[in-house]
Design a protein around this motif. Structure first.
Motif, short mmCIF file in Angstrom:
data_model
loop_
_atom_site.label_atom_id
_atom_site.label_comp_id
_atom_site.label_asym_id
_atom_site.label_seq_id
_atom_site.Cartn_x
_atom_site.Cartn_y
_atom_site.Cartn_z
N UNK A 94 13.10 25.73 -15.56
CA UNK A 94 14.21 25.02 -14.89
C UNK A 94 13.69 23.74 -14.25
N UNK A 95 14.35 22.64 -14.57
CA UNK A 95 13.95 21.33 -14.00
C UNK A 95 15.07 20.80 -13.12
N UNK A 96 14.70 19.97 -12.15
CA UNK A 96 15.74 19.32 -11.36
C UNK A 96 15.25 17.93 -10.99
N UNK A 97 16.18 17.03 -10.81
CA UNK A 97 15.78 15.68 -10.39
C UNK A 97 16.70 14.63 -10.98
N UNK A 98 16.33 13.36 -10.75
CA UNK A 98 17.12 12.25 -11.28
C UNK A 98 16.71 11.97 -12.73
N UNK A 99 15.43 12.21 -13.00
CA UNK A 99 14.92 12.12 -14.37
C UNK A 99 13.96 13.28 -14.54
N UNK A 100 13.82 13.76 -15.77
CA UNK A 100 12.92 14.89 -15.97
C UNK A 100 11.66 14.45 -16.68
N UNK A 101 10.51 14.89 -16.14
CA UNK A 101 9.25 14.59 -16.84
C UNK A 101 8.99 15.72 -17.84
N UNK A 102 8.85 15.38 -19.09
CA UNK A 102 8.60 16.40 -20.10
C UNK A 102 7.51 15.93 -21.05
N UNK A 103 6.95 16.93 -21.75
CA UNK A 103 6.01 16.54 -22.80
C UNK A 103 6.79 15.91 -23.94
N UNK A 104 6.11 15.13 -24.76
CA UNK A 104 6.73 14.47 -25.91
C UNK A 104 7.54 15.48 -26.72
N UNK A 105 8.76 15.12 -27.06
CA UNK A 105 9.53 15.96 -27.98
C UNK A 105 10.30 17.09 -27.31
N UNK A 110 0.84 -1.21 0.00
CA UNK A 110 0.00 0.00 0.00
C UNK A 110 0.88 1.26 0.00
N UNK A 111 1.96 1.21 0.79
CA UNK A 111 2.87 2.36 0.86
C UNK A 111 3.48 2.65 -0.52
N UNK A 112 3.95 1.59 -1.18
CA UNK A 112 4.60 1.79 -2.49
C UNK A 112 3.58 2.34 -3.51
N UNK A 113 2.39 1.75 -3.53
CA UNK A 113 1.38 2.23 -4.49
C UNK A 113 1.01 3.68 -4.20
N UNK A 114 0.85 4.00 -2.92
CA UNK A 114 0.45 5.38 -2.59
C UNK A 114 1.54 6.38 -2.98
N UNK A 115 2.80 5.98 -2.89
CA UNK A 115 3.89 6.89 -3.27
C UNK A 115 3.92 7.11 -4.79
N UNK A 116 3.67 6.02 -5.54
CA UNK A 116 3.62 6.16 -7.01
C UNK A 116 2.47 7.10 -7.39
N UNK A 117 1.31 6.89 -6.77
CA UNK A 117 0.15 7.75 -7.05
C UNK A 117 0.44 9.20 -6.68
N UNK A 118 1.12 9.37 -5.53
CA UNK A 118 1.43 10.74 -5.08
C UNK A 118 2.34 11.44 -6.10
N UNK A 119 3.37 10.69 -6.57
CA UNK A 119 4.28 11.28 -7.56
C UNK A 119 3.49 11.73 -8.78
N UNK A 120 2.57 10.89 -9.25
CA UNK A 120 1.78 11.22 -10.44
C UNK A 120 0.85 12.40 -10.17
N UNK A 121 0.26 12.41 -8.97
CA UNK A 121 -0.62 13.53 -8.60
C UNK A 121 0.10 14.87 -8.65
N UNK A 171 6.39 8.11 -12.70
CA UNK A 171 6.30 7.09 -11.64
C UNK A 171 7.66 6.87 -10.98
N UNK A 172 8.75 7.06 -11.76
CA UNK A 172 10.10 6.86 -11.23
C UNK A 172 10.41 7.80 -10.07
N UNK A 173 9.70 8.94 -10.01
CA UNK A 173 9.94 9.89 -8.91
C UNK A 173 9.52 9.30 -7.58
#
Ligand code: SF4
Ligand code: SF4
Lengths: 48, 493
Positions: free
Chosen positions: B454-465, B107-118, B123-125
């Protein structure tokens, strides 16, 4: 920087770092760190 | 109460448990019969619990506000978990699963994935949210809501990290230090291992300790000079360098921005409202000053003075301990962090130590006061010019896993915007060098960018292209900062 290098360089750093740590432990360096860290270091805290 | 821990009472406990206790806490269980030790031991758990609760509550407060839920709900124990489950999993009843082993982890893992998306992340975040939950939650909750909110979030993270890594309360109560096995591990920042509450070792102190070691079997007395020549025990500190490379390779100077206690102290002191020394970095702004020549001179001095930290690293942390031995040179003659978080509390808690104060204390006291007063007027002078740990991390900053990146399609630099550069207190132009060795990842530029470029993180979420640039951009590609335009439209006060 290419996408590949963007992840390959830090991954390599982590592998090298882990290798260094393991080697350091087997060579007794970690023991030396602990020995220094568990006694109050008078010079570090500016006594004297 | 204290008789409970007498030898006879503890005799029935298994030996492995007693030795585990001793290696973890650094003292034998029987010592809990001393009231100060017992009180400190209990306070350690109270402090850790309180800090973790506060971190979680403050993060939830912001997350709920972002999602249009009343922020106060984040502070109510149990109820905040129910609201959080409802937000991320769709129903508050999932809270009951936290009491079921294994199911609670799922439940903890799923809630963290959902939180990142929210929060608009990939999901990697969720990975940092799962692995270092309290800090990652705070970073997520306080980012992308403007400069002021981020400043609060940053201070909360810095304070909480200091409190957690220095929460061995037995040391604070008794004027002693932690002596358990966690001190094998180095903390990421300049945190003196002689701080009464420190659980871990200082990387710079440990580096010098290893290089200082000498091999008595190979050392010899030189009759010509009348000196004892000490042969190094280790020519390279693999263990400590390995730990620093792992931490720096993952985070770069994010450690300086968020996790270093002496960086935190300087940040707090810099909040004192006085006129600040901040040098304008572009020609148009310089030309508007009363004395442009002086500004240019100061800028040149600043540029070269930043190399001083490498001199401190190579001379006082590496060369002198390796070849001259005798002392941890940087710790002994320079480090203000040792006196501030180690010396001052130990001297005030322990009479015997206070009696040992002398000329060295005076020298280090002067250095400390000068740096602290300097930090009121200029942002992080120690980090800019002196810190050898910052120097090591600066090599790793451009190649670390955690990066800054610029979305050139959103950036208005070509149109003359320069808000990010003007808001950087380290003097970095993030658009030109998103991963400069001097950038401490404090997030000031990102939080102040009005165009979210400006973005920061381990991976960047961007729109296509969309391409996020992490590399340097050549100077001539940009027009000069349009100060006139920036003043009117973009500069965030
Ligand atoms: S430069 Fe040094 S003192 Fe400053 S934040 Fe980084 S490690 Fe800490
Ligand atoms: S470039 Fe941005 S993150 Fe880096 S030090 Fe400057 S304001 Fe902080």
């Amino acid at each position: 920087m290419s996408r590949f290098l963007r992840y390959a360089i830090p991954a390599l750093l982590l592998i090298v770092g882990a290798g260094f740590v393991v080697y350091g432990i087997t060579d007794g360096e970690a023991g030396l760190v602990l020995k220094k860290a568990i006694a109050i270091c008078m010079e570090c805290i500016g006594l004297g | 109460m204290t008789e409970l821990f007498s030898e006879s009472n503890l005799a029935s406990l298994p030996e492995w448990f007693k030795s585990l206790f001793q290696s973890l806490f650094g003292f034998e269980m029987t010592q809990l019969s001393d009231p100060a030790t017992l009180l400190g031991f209990a306070a350690t758990f109270a402090v850790i619990g309180l800090v973790l609760w506060a971190m979680n509550a403050l993060a939830l407060f912001r997350i709920f506000k972002k999602q249009d839920i009343a922020g106060w709900k984040g502070f109510v124990p149990v109820y905040n978990r129910i609201v959080f489950c409802k937000l991320t999993l769709g129903s508050g009843w999932f809270f009951l699963l936290s009491f079921v082993p294994v199911a609670n982890i799922v439940v903890f893992i799923i809630s963290m994935v959902r939180l990142a998306k929210l929060c608009g992340k990939k999901a990697g975040a969720a990975i940092p949210l799962i692995l270092v939950n309290p800090i990652a939650m705070l970073m997520l909750a306080y980012s992308e809501q403007g400069k002021k909110v981020w400043e609060h979030g940053k201070t909360i993270i810095q304070t909480a990290f200091f409190a957690l890594t220095n929460s061995f309360m037995v040391g604070w109560f008794k004027g002693s230090i932690y002596q358990g096995n966690l001190k094998y591990i180095c903390v990421p920042g300049m945190n003196c291992y002689s701080c009464p509450g420190a659980w871990g070792s200082c990387p710079i102190g440990s580096l010098q300790a290893v290089l200082n070691g000498f091999d008595t079997s190979k050392s010899w007395f030189d009759p010509k000079t009348g000196t004892y020549v000490k042969a190094p025990l280790y020519w390279f500190a693999f263990y400590v360098v390995g730990l620093i490379v792992i931490l720096g390779g993952l985070l770069g100077r994010l450690i300086c921005g968020l996790l270093c206690p002496f960086g935190w102290v300087q940040d707090l002191i810099h909040k004192i409202p006085t006129p600040k020394l901040k040098l304008p970095r572009d020609e148009r702004l310089i030309a508007r000053q009363k004395n442009p020549k002086l500004i240019r001179g100061l800028l040149t001095a600043d540029k070269y003075a930043r190399y001083l930290k490498y001199v401190f690293l190579f001379v006082m942390v590496i060369f002198l301990p390796l070849f001259v031995k005798a002392d941890p040179w940087f710790c002994k003659y320079v480090c203000p962090s040792g006196l501030l978080i180690g010396g001052v509390p130990l001297m005030s808690l322990n009479q015997n130590l206070a009696a040992a104060a002398g000329s060295l204390t005076l020298l280090k006291g002067i250095i400390l006061v000068v740096i602290l007063v300097w930090a009121i007027f200029q942002f992080r002078p120690f980090c800019k010019y002196i810190c050898p740990l910052g120097a090591i991390y600066s090599f790793l900053n451009p190649v670390s896993m955690y990066r800054y990146g610029i979305d050139d399609s959103k950036c208005h630099r070509e149109g003359g915007c320069s808000v990010c550069a003007m808001n950087c207190k380290m003097g970095v132009d993030v658009v030109r060098t998103p991963n400069s060795p001097e950038c401490i990842r404090c997030g000031g530029c990102k939080a102040s960018c009005p165009h979210h470029a400006i973005h920061s993180g381990f991976r960047f979420k961007t729109e296509e292209g969309t391409v996020i640039r992490t590399g340097r951009r050549r100077r001539e590609k940009f027009p000069d900062f349009d100060v006139e335009n920036s003043d009117k439209n973009d500069v965030v006060a």
